[in-house]
Design an enzyme around this catalytic site. Sequence first.
Site, PDB file in Angstrom:
ATOM      1  N   SER A   1      56.279  17.336  43.231  1.00  0.00           N
ATOM      2  CA  SER A   1      56.987  16.329  42.885  1.00  0.00           C
ATOM      3  C   SER A   1      57.052  15.595  44.370  1.00  0.00           C
ATOM      4  O   SER A   1      56.735  16.106  45.404  1.00  0.00           O
ATOM      5  CB  SER A   1      58.540  16.729  42.642  1.00  0.00           C
ATOM      6  OG  SER A   1      59.575  15.724  42.712  1.00  0.00           O
ATOM      7  N   THR A   2      57.504  14.376  44.237  1.00  0.00           N
ATOM      8  CA  THR A   2      57.510  13.458  45.456  1.00  0.00           C
ATOM      9  C   THR A   2      58.686  14.469  46.382  1.00  0.00           C
ATOM     10  O   THR A   2      58.754  14.168  47.483  1.00  0.00           O
ATOM     11  CB  THR A   2      58.015  12.004  45.241  1.00  0.00           C
ATOM     12  OG1 THR A   2      57.139  11.222  44.491  1.00  0.00           O
ATOM     13  CG2 THR A   2      58.559  11.336  46.688  1.00  0.00           C
ATOM     14  N   ASN A   3      59.613  14.946  45.596  1.00  0.00           N
ATOM     15  CA  ASN A   3      60.786  15.499  46.411  1.00  0.00           C
ATOM     16  C   ASN A   3      60.467  16.695  46.936  1.00  0.00           C
ATOM     17  O   ASN A   3      61.343  17.361  47.961  1.00  0.00           O
ATOM     18  CB  ASN A   3      61.780  15.726  45.429  1.00  0.00           C
ATOM     19  CG  ASN A   3      62.277  14.584  44.604  1.00  0.00           C
ATOM     20  OD1 ASN A   3      61.936  13.539  45.180  1.00  0.00           O
ATOM     21  ND2 ASN A   3      62.999  14.839  43.646  1.00  0.00           N
TER      22      ASN A   3
ATOM     23  N   SER B   1      59.307 -14.857  88.254  1.00  0.00           N
ATOM     24  CA  SER B   1      60.058 -16.034  87.758  1.00  0.00           C
ATOM     25  C   SER B   1      59.458 -17.172  87.754  1.00  0.00           C
ATOM     26  O   SER B   1      58.433 -17.310  88.455  1.00  0.00           O
ATOM     27  CB  SER B   1      61.216 -16.144  88.808  1.00  0.00           C
ATOM     28  OG  SER B   1      62.148 -17.259  88.775  1.00  0.00           O
TER      29      SER B   1
ATOM     30  N   LYS C   1      59.562 -13.874  93.640  1.00  0.00           N
ATOM     31  CA  LYS C   1      60.281 -12.977  93.102  1.00  0.00           C
ATOM     32  C   LYS C   1      59.407 -11.895  92.135  1.00  0.00           C
ATOM     33  O   LYS C   1      58.706 -12.285  91.217  1.00  0.00           O
ATOM     34  CB  LYS C   1      61.337 -13.499  92.112  1.00  0.00           C
ATOM     35  CG  LYS C   1      62.411 -12.670  91.658  1.00  0.00           C
ATOM     36  CD  LYS C   1      63.546 -13.577  90.979  1.00  0.00           C
ATOM     37  CE  LYS C   1      64.848 -12.856  90.799  1.00  0.00           C
ATOM     38  NZ  LYS C   1      64.539 -11.775  89.635  1.00  0.00           N
TER      39      LYS C   1
ATOM     40  N   THR D   1      78.232   8.449  94.537  1.00  0.00           N
ATOM     41  CA  THR D   1      79.245   8.507  93.202  1.00  0.00           C
ATOM     42  C   THR D   1      80.040   7.366  92.829  1.00  0.00           C
ATOM     43  O   THR D   1      80.545   6.815  93.702  1.00  0.00           O
ATOM     44  CB  THR D   1      79.954   9.813  93.394  1.00  0.00           C
ATOM     45  OG1 THR D   1      80.796   9.620  94.373  1.00  0.00           O
ATOM     46  CG2 THR D   1      78.823  11.088  93.340  1.00  0.00           C
TER      47      THR D   1
ATOM     48  N   THR E   1      58.725   8.015  46.526  1.00  0.00           N
ATOM     49  CA  THR E   1      57.658   8.185  45.441  1.00  0.00           C
ATOM     50  C   THR E   1      56.412   7.248  45.580  1.00  0.00           C
ATOM     51  O   THR E   1      55.530   7.323  45.312  1.00  0.00           O
ATOM     52  CB  THR E   1      58.575   7.768  44.222  1.00  0.00           C
ATOM     53  OG1 THR E   1      59.522   8.859  43.933  1.00  0.00           O
ATOM     54  CG2 THR E   1      57.487   7.847  42.974  1.00  0.00           C
TER      55      THR E   1
END
Length: 508
Positions: free
Chosen positions: A173-175, A351, A357, A220, A134
Amino acid sequence: MTENTIERVVSPPEEAPVNLALVAGRSIDRPRIATRSEHDLLGEAEIPADAYWGVHTLRAVENFPITGIPIGHFPELVRALVLVKQAAARANRRLGQLPAEKAEAIERACDLIAKDTRFLNQFVVDAVQGGAGTSTNMNANEVVANAALELMGRRRGDYAALHPIDDVNMAQSTNDAYPTALCLALIFASEPLVQALQELAFAFKAKAVEFFDVLKIGRTQLQDAVPMTLGQEFDAYHTTIKEDIDRLREAAALFREVNLGATAIGTGINSDPRYASLAVVELARLSGQPLILAPNLIEATSDMGAFVLFSGVLKRIAVKLSKICNDLRLLASGPRAGFGEIHLPPMQAGSTIMPGKVNPVIPEVVSQVAYLVIGHDLTVTMCAEAGQLQLNAFGPTIGYCILTSLRMLTAAIDTLTRRCVNGIEADRARCLSLVEDSIGLVTALAPVLGYETCSRIARRALDEGRPVAEIILEEHLLTETQLTDVLKLETMTRPSRMAGAVVAKPKE
């Protein structure tokens, strides 16, 4: 309403040095903000004179200081809201319910708001709010009304000339207005995500072509499996992303069915019997989307199924993206002690303690976005489940979660494509050495030597730390020419077993 409230709503405070007078507790003279007076059922309130929103918006800002993210943060939602208001004005004008002067002013205001991004900061209600949306609808009504009043040569707040609810919200309506706008917003917001996914799929396909002849070992359960090419691995990423594009489009298409005209609970109370169909036609014309009116407006007003399904597709995309990013980090692990089969483009020092790194920061951030999207999906699920009878009151959080997920996914995918995938390089020598050292080669030899013999060779290669090919030649199981034929790239990376293959016997 206090001056502090007005200041907070007008614009966020800028960074400033500490004011020592305030710290000491002394009062500070502040310039007065010009205001106008508006009222609602709770009484009078002062509104900043230059604000396009009004008293209903003010109440919502005071009531819902939740996330700090206003609905204006989502341009797609603002655009959709004003298109709903524009479509309603057109329909009501054609039905003789709204005077032409008012309808024209509302339409012009909606055009202006939809195209001018400066109006976004007038949509100040928090995205997470009570009231089933609303407050969002009120915010839109007031901004449109005051913009229309200015176009009519009136002052802001002169609601006797054009009213936010009686005129801008007529037959709504808001709905029905808010869910319809949310559906349209999600259609709009999904388009950039589709584009980002298409670009990512293309990037993976380009790498698949580039790496088509790079032989590597497949895995796998993180154990050596059988050989494949790096091109095949990246082509699988291309395919899985393309599938997600199809699923996303299918789910977004569900939002083309809207409940505009349902008004409060789906019965269409306070609207002309012809209004719903006419308003949806106008909205379809304005938005450029093939919208249709839901066949059962009571069901459509209370059901959140489309949002749950769409959020689930976003979760699916997130899960698959994170899996791909996990793969990229594994394949690029190292540089000396990991897989090291590919090199990701270096983006930044990794790092503060380990010089040299470099971390896989792009895949890392994409995975974190994926976790947020997965969490949003659970929130959407719970909000949809919490609906009661003829309405679900938790649409604002559903909208917030899905719109945020769409925005984050789009940005993350674009970043992954531009700052990672496009720059991936293969370490061909490393890939080949891992294949040659892997016992997974025996699988390609099983149709020729038999399972039992290959199991023995695999065990011996593993125990002695020697290549499979070396042991086969040592035992004279195959000649070097025969072994080369069996271990050809095209033999090991695609179906190749011939009918009637003779199983060789180990040499006594």
